[in-house]
Design a protein around this motif. Sequence first.
Motif, short mmCIF file in Angstrom:
data_model
loop_
_atom_site.label_atom_id
_atom_site.label_comp_id
_atom_site.label_asym_id
_atom_site.label_seq_id
_atom_site.Cartn_x
_atom_site.Cartn_y
_atom_site.Cartn_z
N LEU A 88 0.81 -1.22 -0.04
CA LEU A 88 0.09 0.17 0.08
C LEU A 88 0.77 1.10 0.15
CD1 LEU A 88 -3.09 0.56 0.15
CD2 LEU A 88 -3.07 0.51 2.63
N GLU A 89 2.15 1.26 0.76
CA GLU A 89 2.83 2.62 0.80
C GLU A 89 3.51 3.04 -0.55
OE1 GLU A 89 3.42 -0.14 2.84
OE2 GLU A 89 5.48 -0.51 2.93
N PHE B 40 -7.18 3.09 7.99
CA PHE B 40 -6.64 1.68 8.14
C PHE B 40 -5.11 1.66 7.66
CE2 PHE B 40 -11.16 1.22 6.97
CZ PHE B 40 -11.73 0.18 7.82
N GLU B 42 -2.05 -0.67 6.73
CA GLU B 42 -1.52 -1.56 6.20
C GLU B 42 -0.09 -1.64 5.94
OE1 GLU B 42 -3.65 -3.28 2.92
OE2 GLU B 42 -5.30 -2.24 3.81
N LYS B 44 3.19 0.24 6.20
CA LYS B 44 3.61 1.81 6.52
C LYS B 44 2.64 2.56 5.55
CE LYS B 44 8.16 2.64 6.35
NZ LYS B 44 9.42 2.73 5.52
N GLY B 45 1.87 1.73 4.92
CA GLY B 45 0.86 2.27 4.12
C GLY B 45 -0.71 2.54 4.93
N PHE B 46 -1.59 3.42 4.35
CA PHE B 46 -2.67 3.49 5.05
C PHE B 46 -3.83 3.67 3.81
CE2 PHE B 46 -3.69 7.98 4.21
CZ PHE B 46 -2.56 8.49 3.82
N ARG B 47 -4.97 3.53 4.21
CA ARG B 47 -6.20 3.77 3.36
C ARG B 47 -7.19 4.55 4.19
NH1 ARG B 47 -7.55 -0.48 -0.03
NH2 ARG B 47 -6.07 -1.94 0.69
N PHE B 49 -11.12 6.28 4.43
CA PHE B 49 -12.44 6.19 3.68
C PHE B 49 -13.16 7.63 4.45
CE2 PHE B 49 -11.30 2.17 3.11
CZ PHE B 49 -11.72 1.65 1.87
N TYR B 67 -17.01 -4.95 3.91
CA TYR B 67 -15.93 -5.35 3.36
C TYR B 67 -14.92 -5.49 4.55
CZ TYR B 67 -11.95 -5.37 -0.03
OH TYR B 67 -10.76 -5.80 -0.75
N ILE B 69 -11.74 -5.19 5.96
CA ILE B 69 -10.50 -4.49 5.89
C ILE B 69 -9.77 -4.95 6.91
CG2 ILE B 69 -9.02 -2.65 5.41
CD1 ILE B 69 -11.32 -1.57 3.77
N ARG B 101 7.36 8.65 8.03
CA ARG B 101 6.04 7.69 8.39
C ARG B 101 4.67 8.68 8.25
NH1 ARG B 101 7.95 3.00 10.92
NH2 ARG B 101 5.76 2.57 11.24
N TYR B 102 3.67 8.04 8.11
CA TYR B 102 2.46 8.42 8.05
C TYR B 102 1.91 8.54 9.19
CZ TYR B 102 2.32 8.19 2.80
OH TYR B 102 2.94 8.57 1.76
#
Lengths: 280, 280
Positions: A88-89, B40, B42, B44-47, B49, B67, B69, B101-102
């Motif tokens: 995802l990153e 959310f 995942e 180091k990444g994120f999503r 909504f 869904y 996640i 980092r986010y």
Amino acid sequence: MCELLGMSANVPTDICFSFTGLIQRGGNTGPHKDGWGITFYEGKGFRTFKDPQPSCDSKIAELVQNYPIKSRAVVSHIRQANRGQVNLENTHPFTRELWGRYWTFAHNGQLTDYQKLNTGHFRPVGETDSELSFCWLLQKLEQRFPEPPQDMEAMFAYVAECCDELRELGVYNMLLSDGEYVMTYCTNHLYWITRKAPFGKATLLDEDVTINFQEETTPNDVVSVVATQPLTGNETWHRMKPGEYNLFHFGERVGGNVDELADVAFAEAKPKSQAPTEPL
Amino acid sequence: MCELLGMSANVPTDICFSFTGLIQRGGNTGPHKDGWGITFYEGKGFRTFKDPQPSCDSKIAELVQNYPIKSRAVVSHIRQANRGQVNLENTHPFTRELWGRYWTFAHNGQLTDYQKLNTGHFRPVGETDSELSFCWLLQKLEQRFPEPPQDMEAMFAYVAECCDELRELGVYNMLLSDGEYVMTYCTNHLYWITRKAPFGKATLLDEDVTINFQEETTPNDVVSVVATQPLTGNETWHRMKPGEYNLFHFGERVGGNVDELADVAFAEAKPKSQAPTEPL
């Protein structure tokens, strides 16, 4: 290689039609199976949907396709990974804040020797050359314009100068937006089209779908679309040249470094379904 | 006022159950009709909504609810606007990059005299006291730790010190995460719970849903949930005190400024449906 899709519009417009074509290339008609993402601006805010899964199988892509989110600026990307893992990153688009605005970026291509680029306090989170180059662009912009620039067109001309430097490191096709402007810079594969009245019909190359824009629009609508390859087979797309950039503002092309009409190329591919009766 | 929901887990866990309770408060059992958002992580990444619409009517909230996640760190928020218009740029959570980092943040409360806070190069995009305070926190952290800190627990203790300053300006309940840690700071309303084996059943307060965690988990799972109000009626939630912070790392509480077990409060509300046969 990856595929880019951008939109700039003068009224909030959904991108379902173009996105339907694009996501087929994510593992179905194209090899871009390593994730996809799309950012929609609404005012100064944005929403991003992304998935490291192929877009043709993604439940979230299905939502985006069926739920007409209307926006005046969209940046989208489907990925075939070359640098950085599939996660995802590393999934485009990337969004960062500068000058109190959110900037969204997607890249197609590959760079070498990019590790030497100084990104200042804009540190990349993932491992892609793309995100690192975006951080470097933002750092260059913040250095040149410590305060929000008044002349946005001059600012984007400076972005293009920076992209010229990046093009010396490899292939650099990109989209950049702050929600008002959509800029695109080309190294090899990028096309754009502006749709305005009188609207006609268009047929997707990647799926058997035809749209009659006349039924979907009002006479004052102006919508520009940028894509790695033309998405429709019966419209005239402008093919961009190496080093060319174009700047769109709420649908209209307002800047760039070539004459708008000097380099019109017809999309050569044929639509799958019948030709529209009312071509543009 | 708004409602916060956070989760920290040692294995990727879906938050469908708790989110189902929360979104009912977005215009249905609660007054928080001015938008909602959920991030959310995942890796180091994120999503994220989000929607400026009430969560109980939102198609995107429906997707998130149906869904599953799975994530090890989640920050969610439903909004009842006090400062700033109801629009996407004012919708929590907010995410910014620091130290590669986010960081994701959501706030419940209201501050006065917050305009005087210096946010440095972290400029707010929207008009909320919440986003501005987040920018100020990041700027304080970057000044104190110009390079990524080694001792993260000491870093979060410094965040809590900064939150003490913000609490002098009003009500400051917040969630903060980088995808590994979830921190929460309390001014008035915050509860947390850690679920681990032996798992029991839980019943939502806001909707007639019971879950048997034993069927959904493995014996090694550890999941902590933080919420403005307890979401279940038959579990023991820890009530946080003014000035208290807690730090969770992949499910387990690893830090904070109070003794973990000193202040256990039973949720007083009764579940709508029958009591579970196997309470925790």
